[in-house]
Design an enzyme around this catalytic site. Structure first.
Site, PDB file in Angstrom:
ATOM      1  N   TYR A  26      -5.428 -26.397  -0.359  1.00 44.03           N
ATOM      2  CA  TYR A  26      -4.954 -26.692  -1.703  1.00 44.03           C
ATOM      3  C   TYR A  26      -3.442 -26.911  -1.703  1.00 44.03           C
ATOM      4  O   TYR A  26      -2.934 -27.887  -2.254  1.00 44.03           O
ATOM      5  CB  TYR A  26      -5.352 -25.559  -2.652  1.00 44.03           C
ATOM      6  CG  TYR A  26      -4.834 -25.730  -4.058  1.00 44.03           C
ATOM      7  CD1 TYR A  26      -5.376 -26.687  -4.910  1.00 44.03           C
ATOM      8  CD2 TYR A  26      -3.796 -24.928  -4.531  1.00 44.03           C
ATOM      9  CE1 TYR A  26      -4.897 -26.852  -6.209  1.00 44.03           C
ATOM     10  CE2 TYR A  26      -3.316 -25.083  -5.825  1.00 44.03           C
ATOM     11  CZ  TYR A  26      -3.862 -26.045  -6.657  1.00 44.03           C
ATOM     12  OH  TYR A  26      -3.379 -26.203  -7.926  1.00 44.03           O
ATOM     13  N   GLU A  48      -6.831 -24.449 -15.576  1.00 41.61           N
ATOM     14  CA  GLU A  48      -5.694 -23.548 -15.801  1.00 41.61           C
ATOM     15  C   GLU A  48      -6.002 -22.612 -16.971  1.00 41.61           C
ATOM     16  O   GLU A  48      -5.642 -21.441 -16.941  1.00 41.61           O
ATOM     17  CB  GLU A  48      -4.406 -24.335 -16.058  1.00 41.61           C
ATOM     18  CG  GLU A  48      -3.878 -25.102 -14.864  1.00 41.61           C
ATOM     19  CD  GLU A  48      -3.292 -24.260 -13.757  1.00 41.61           C
ATOM     20  OE1 GLU A  48      -3.192 -23.016 -13.885  1.00 41.61           O
ATOM     21  OE2 GLU A  48      -2.925 -24.852 -12.722  1.00 41.61           O
ATOM     22  N   TRP A  56      -5.673 -17.659  -9.193  1.00 40.34           N
ATOM     23  CA  TRP A  56      -6.016 -19.071  -9.020  1.00 40.34           C
ATOM     24  C   TRP A  56      -7.079 -19.257  -7.939  1.00 40.34           C
ATOM     25  O   TRP A  56      -7.938 -20.128  -8.049  1.00 40.34           O
ATOM     26  CB  TRP A  56      -4.771 -19.902  -8.706  1.00 40.34           C
ATOM     27  CG  TRP A  56      -5.099 -21.343  -8.562  1.00 40.34           C
ATOM     28  CD1 TRP A  56      -5.005 -22.096  -7.430  1.00 40.34           C
ATOM     29  CD2 TRP A  56      -5.614 -22.239  -9.571  1.00 40.34           C
ATOM     30  NE1 TRP A  56      -5.429 -23.385  -7.677  1.00 40.34           N
ATOM     31  CE2 TRP A  56      -5.801 -23.492  -8.984  1.00 40.34           C
ATOM     32  CE3 TRP A  56      -5.943 -22.079 -10.919  1.00 40.34           C
ATOM     33  CZ2 TRP A  56      -6.299 -24.590  -9.686  1.00 40.34           C
ATOM     34  CZ3 TRP A  56      -6.434 -23.170 -11.619  1.00 40.34           C
ATOM     35  CH2 TRP A  56      -6.609 -24.403 -11.005  1.00 40.34           C
TER      36      TRP A  56
END
Length: 189
Positions: A26, A48, A56
């Site tokens: 990522y 988000e 995350w």
């Protein structure tokens, strides 16, 4: 906390990546790279929003399932979701089962769907600040900025939910509106 870490491949990265292979991918391939398109930014906004209060990596690991159950984050398709879809999503252990976040995503999809083509993209990118100094450490990376606060206010004014200033700054980082790769990271441009 140190701001840099060396991965198993010998690359020096932002330390938040740790030793997780998915986080490395990522960080290297997505985080901080300019992202455009209403669908892509709607997905980013939605994820988000789901991330609020969670890590995350949790969202990143669930992202394939999110994409599957939210029709690839096609705003028109998600905007058409009804109460049966909300209940279906609330039963799906592969996503974050938070009713407020699920219904906010559907409502936000309706708002994006009602916009003109690339309007969300243009709106969000209008808040991107001019390139600034590269952060030397994590201590130099803010959680919120004047730009993310302004973006949040405008989105909220338009009826969007789960778009707080901190959440919007995280979106700005991940969508490449700001580049917070710390000095010394191989991705720092």
């Amino acid at each position: 906390m140190t701001s840099l870490a060396t991965g198993s491949d010998g690359r020096v990265r932002c330390a938040w990546v740790g030793a997780d292979a998915e986080y490395e991918r990522y960080h290297d391939e997505e985080w901080g790279r300019p992202l455009h398109g209403d669908r892509a930014l709607f997905e980013k906004m939605s994820l988000e929003g789901f991330q609020a209060g969670l890590s995350w990596i949790t969202i990143l690991r669930k992202r394939p399932r999110f994409r599957e159950v939210f029709a690839g984050f096609d705003p028109d398709a998600v905007a058409a979701f009804g109460e049966d879809d909300v209940e279906r999503l609330m039963q799906d252990a592969g996503i974050i089962r938070n009713r407020a976040k699920v219904t906010a995503t559907i409502g936000n999809a309706a708002l994006v769907s009602a916009m003109g083509e690339d309007e969300l993209d243009e709106l969000m990118w209008s808040f991107a600040p001019a390139a600034g100094l590269r952060p030397r450490s994590f201590a130099d990376v803010p959680a919120v900025t004047a730009e993310s606060t302004a973006m949040s206010k405008e989105l909220r004014r338009r009826g969007f939910r789960f778009v707080g200033a901190t959440t919007m700054y995280a979106l700005m980082q991940s969508a490449g509106m700001v580049d917070d790769h710390v000095e010394g990271c191989w991705r720092a441009s």
